[in-house]
Design a protein around this motif. Structure first.
Motif, PDB file in Angstrom:
ATOM      1  N   VAL A   1      -9.497  37.865  18.740  1.00  0.00           N
ATOM      2  CA  VAL A   1      -9.101  39.074  18.026  1.00  0.00           C
ATOM      3  C   VAL A   1      -9.040  40.193  19.048  1.00  0.00           C
ATOM      4  O   VAL A   1     -10.038  40.507  19.705  1.00  0.00           O
ATOM      5  CB  VAL A   1     -10.098  39.428  16.908  1.00  0.00           C
ATOM      6  CG1 VAL A   1      -9.694  40.735  16.233  1.00  0.00           C
ATOM      7  CG2 VAL A   1     -10.171  38.297  15.876  1.00  0.00           C
ATOM      8  N   LEU A   2      -7.867  40.787  19.220  1.00  0.00           N
ATOM      9  CA  LEU A   2      -7.693  41.867  20.165  1.00  0.00           C
ATOM     10  C   LEU A   2      -8.123  43.187  19.529  1.00  0.00           C
ATOM     11  O   LEU A   2      -8.153  43.298  18.303  1.00  0.00           O
ATOM     12  CB  LEU A   2      -6.234  41.944  20.631  1.00  0.00           C
ATOM     13  CG  LEU A   2      -5.854  40.989  21.779  1.00  0.00           C
ATOM     14  CD1 LEU A   2      -5.969  39.538  21.336  1.00  0.00           C
ATOM     15  CD2 LEU A   2      -4.432  41.276  22.284  1.00  0.00           C
ATOM     16  N   PRO A   3      -8.460  44.200  20.336  1.00  0.00           N
ATOM     17  CA  PRO A   3      -8.972  45.453  19.781  1.00  0.00           C
ATOM     18  C   PRO A   3      -7.996  46.143  18.839  1.00  0.00           C
ATOM     19  O   PRO A   3      -8.411  46.870  17.933  1.00  0.00           O
ATOM     20  CB  PRO A   3      -9.256  46.302  21.023  1.00  0.00           C
ATOM     21  CG  PRO A   3      -8.497  45.673  22.129  1.00  0.00           C
ATOM     22  CD  PRO A   3      -8.444  44.228  21.811  1.00  0.00           C
ATOM     23  N   GLU A   4      -6.671  45.916  19.027  1.00  0.00           N
ATOM     24  CA  GLU A   4      -5.698  46.530  18.141  1.00  0.00           C
ATOM     25  C   GLU A   4      -5.507  45.756  16.843  1.00  0.00           C
ATOM     26  O   GLU A   4      -4.671  46.119  16.013  1.00  0.00           O
ATOM     27  CB  GLU A   4      -4.360  46.698  18.863  1.00  0.00           C
ATOM     28  CG  GLU A   4      -3.883  45.456  19.561  1.00  0.00           C
ATOM     29  CD  GLU A   4      -4.310  45.387  21.010  1.00  0.00           C
ATOM     30  OE1 GLU A   4      -3.437  45.409  21.890  1.00  0.00           O
ATOM     31  OE2 GLU A   4      -5.528  45.332  21.265  1.00  0.00           O
ATOM     32  N   GLY A   5      -6.275  44.671  16.676  1.00  0.00           N
ATOM     33  CA  GLY A   5      -6.248  43.923  15.424  1.00  0.00           C
ATOM     34  C   GLY A   5      -5.396  42.685  15.453  1.00  0.00           C
ATOM     35  O   GLY A   5      -5.406  41.908  14.489  1.00  0.00           O
ATOM     36  N   LEU A   6      -4.646  42.449  16.519  1.00  0.00           N
ATOM     37  CA  LEU A   6      -3.842  41.242  16.603  1.00  0.00           C
ATOM     38  C   LEU A   6      -4.745  40.014  16.768  1.00  0.00           C
ATOM     39  O   LEU A   6      -5.791  40.076  17.404  1.00  0.00           O
ATOM     40  CB  LEU A   6      -2.876  41.326  17.787  1.00  0.00           C
ATOM     41  CG  LEU A   6      -1.748  42.362  17.686  1.00  0.00           C
ATOM     42  CD1 LEU A   6      -0.945  42.384  18.975  1.00  0.00           C
ATOM     43  CD2 LEU A   6      -0.849  42.045  16.491  1.00  0.00           C
ATOM     44  N   VAL A   7      -4.301  38.901  16.208  1.00  0.00           N
ATOM     45  CA  VAL A   7      -5.028  37.641  16.327  1.00  0.00           C
ATOM     46  C   VAL A   7      -4.258  36.733  17.277  1.00  0.00           C
ATOM     47  O   VAL A   7      -3.028  36.648  17.206  1.00  0.00           O
ATOM     48  CB  VAL A   7      -5.195  36.962  14.958  1.00  0.00           C
ATOM     49  CG1 VAL A   7      -5.864  35.605  15.104  1.00  0.00           C
ATOM     50  CG2 VAL A   7      -5.996  37.853  14.022  1.00  0.00           C
ATOM     51  N   GLY A   8      -4.971  36.068  18.166  1.00  0.00           N
ATOM     52  CA  GLY A   8      -4.322  35.193  19.122  1.00  0.00           C
ATOM     53  C   GLY A   8      -4.985  33.833  19.194  1.00  0.00           C
ATOM     54  O   GLY A   8      -6.128  33.656  18.778  1.00  0.00           O
ATOM     55  N   SER A   9      -4.264  32.870  19.735  1.00  0.00           N
ATOM     56  CA  SER A   9      -4.819  31.533  19.963  1.00  0.00           C
ATOM     57  C   SER A   9      -4.143  30.941  21.188  1.00  0.00           C
ATOM     58  O   SER A   9      -3.030  31.345  21.562  1.00  0.00           O
ATOM     59  CB  SER A   9      -4.609  30.626  18.744  1.00  0.00           C
ATOM     60  OG  SER A   9      -3.221  30.439  18.506  1.00  0.00           O
TER      61      SER A   9
END
Length: 349
Positions: free
Chosen positions: A264-272
């Motif tokens: 979870v990035l600080p701007e709210g994006l989710v990654g994998s």
């Protein structure tokens, strides 16, 4: 006499395995409170409990003949070395030797599982602890087959196993010990310094990541790698100074570690992403990032060669004392502290 000498005593062969066997006999005879799992009806439960109580009573009283009678006529024990003792007479002789040499020993039982195999057969696994008159203790695991013969639960076969303590969490991480140390990689404009150390208790690997762009700090992250006993896997948790975080599971595939990571990035994006670490030698490993997704976007794969950082160097001015240790400038790295999950190109403020 302490129980440890049982293992090495000369003249009473296999004394410790025999001693262990005695305990497992008791376990097989009844299994204490866990034994009701073997039979559902109250009559069978009562019979099993009574057999267990009788066995413990006979053992603690040092009655070799009575203890051996808790076996079926051709019952057997297999000790830790694979030696087989079969038949009530041979077992009686075995118990008698033990009681003569270690009088007054007492037994405590712990049952891990009982698996019924019909109405008259069951497999039991557990541990037993014997305590000598002097207070010394010994512990062993066992797997025991018990049978219902002529209405009585008796031991058909029991095997003793070494009861070694389970590996500590840090022991589970031993295959990753090669990561310990300082590492760098190279790229056109971004420098990353990586350092791994054991925590003070030796149960976690602690990673520190620092990113620089043209000498300006970009991002700082910390990672903790540990053993998850619930899933039986190595896991990692990474925390960025700006509030982002990631979690990964580690799997050894051949000679490479495959890390499935979610963030979870600080701007709210989710990654994998999938990160693969392949050691090349003691001073280099290959890092490959694939299946990288951030939000709704798919990112390019990457491949890096990570090199162990050179040792710190000390300089001595002409005619002067040694100057403080100075670390060589870090090479440049085209990746963020968590290369599996990309970061924005612009420096963070």
């Amino acid at each position: 006499m302490p129980l440890n000498p049982i293992v090495h005593t000369v003249g009473v062969a296999a004394m410790r395995p025999r001693w262990c066997f005695l305990a497992s006999i008791i376990l097989a005879a009844g299994g204490v409170s866990h034994w009701p799992a073997v039979a559902a009806d109250p009559t069978a439960v009562a019979a099993i409990t009574a057999a267990a109580d009788a066995f413990v009573k006979d053992f603690n009283a040092g009655k070799a003949e009575a203890v051996a009678a808790h076996f079926v006529p051709q019952g057997e024990l297999i000790d830790e070395a694979g030696r087989v003792y079969q038949g009530q007479q041979e077992l009686q002789d075995l118990f008698r030797q033990y009681f003569d040499r270690f009088p007054g020993a007492t037994l405590e039982l712990s049952i891990d599982s009982v698996r019924p195999l019909g109405d008259s057969l069951a497999i039991q696994e557990g541990t037993r602890r014997l305590t000598s008159k002097e207070g010394a203790q010994a512990r062993v695991r066992h797997i025991t087959v018990i049978a219902k013969v002529d209405g009585q639960w008796r031991i058909a076969s029991t095997r003793e196993l070494k009861d070694e303590p389970p590996p500590a969490p840090g022991d589970r991480l031993a295959p990753l010990a090669w990561l310990v140390g300082d590492w760098t990689s190279e790229g056109p404009d971004l420098a990353v310094q990586i350092s791994y150390r054991w925590d003070e208790d030796g149960n976690f690997l602690i990673g520190q990541f620092r990113s620089f762009r043209n000498g300006t700090p970009v991002l700082k992250s910390s990672q903790r790698i540990g053993w998850d006993p619930r899933t039986g896997q190595i896991r990692s948790w990474l925390f960025d100074a700006d509030g982002g975080f990631a979690e990964g599971t580690w799997t050894l595939v051949g000679d490479a570690w495959v890390i499935k990571s979610e963030a979870v990035l600080p701007e709210g994006l989710v990654g994998s992403a999938t990160l693969t670490l392949t050691p090349k030698n003691k001073n280099q490993f290959l890092m490959r990032g694939t299946e990288r997704i951030v939000g709704d976007s798919r990112e390019d794969d990457f491949e890096l060669t990570i090199t162990r950082a050179p040792p710190k160097v000390r300089t001595v001015p002409a005619g002067g004392a040694a100057a403080p240790a100075a670390e060589k400038a870090a090479p440049v790295v085209p990746a963020s502290p968590d290369p599996a999950l990309p970061r924005p190109a612009a420096p963070r403020r």
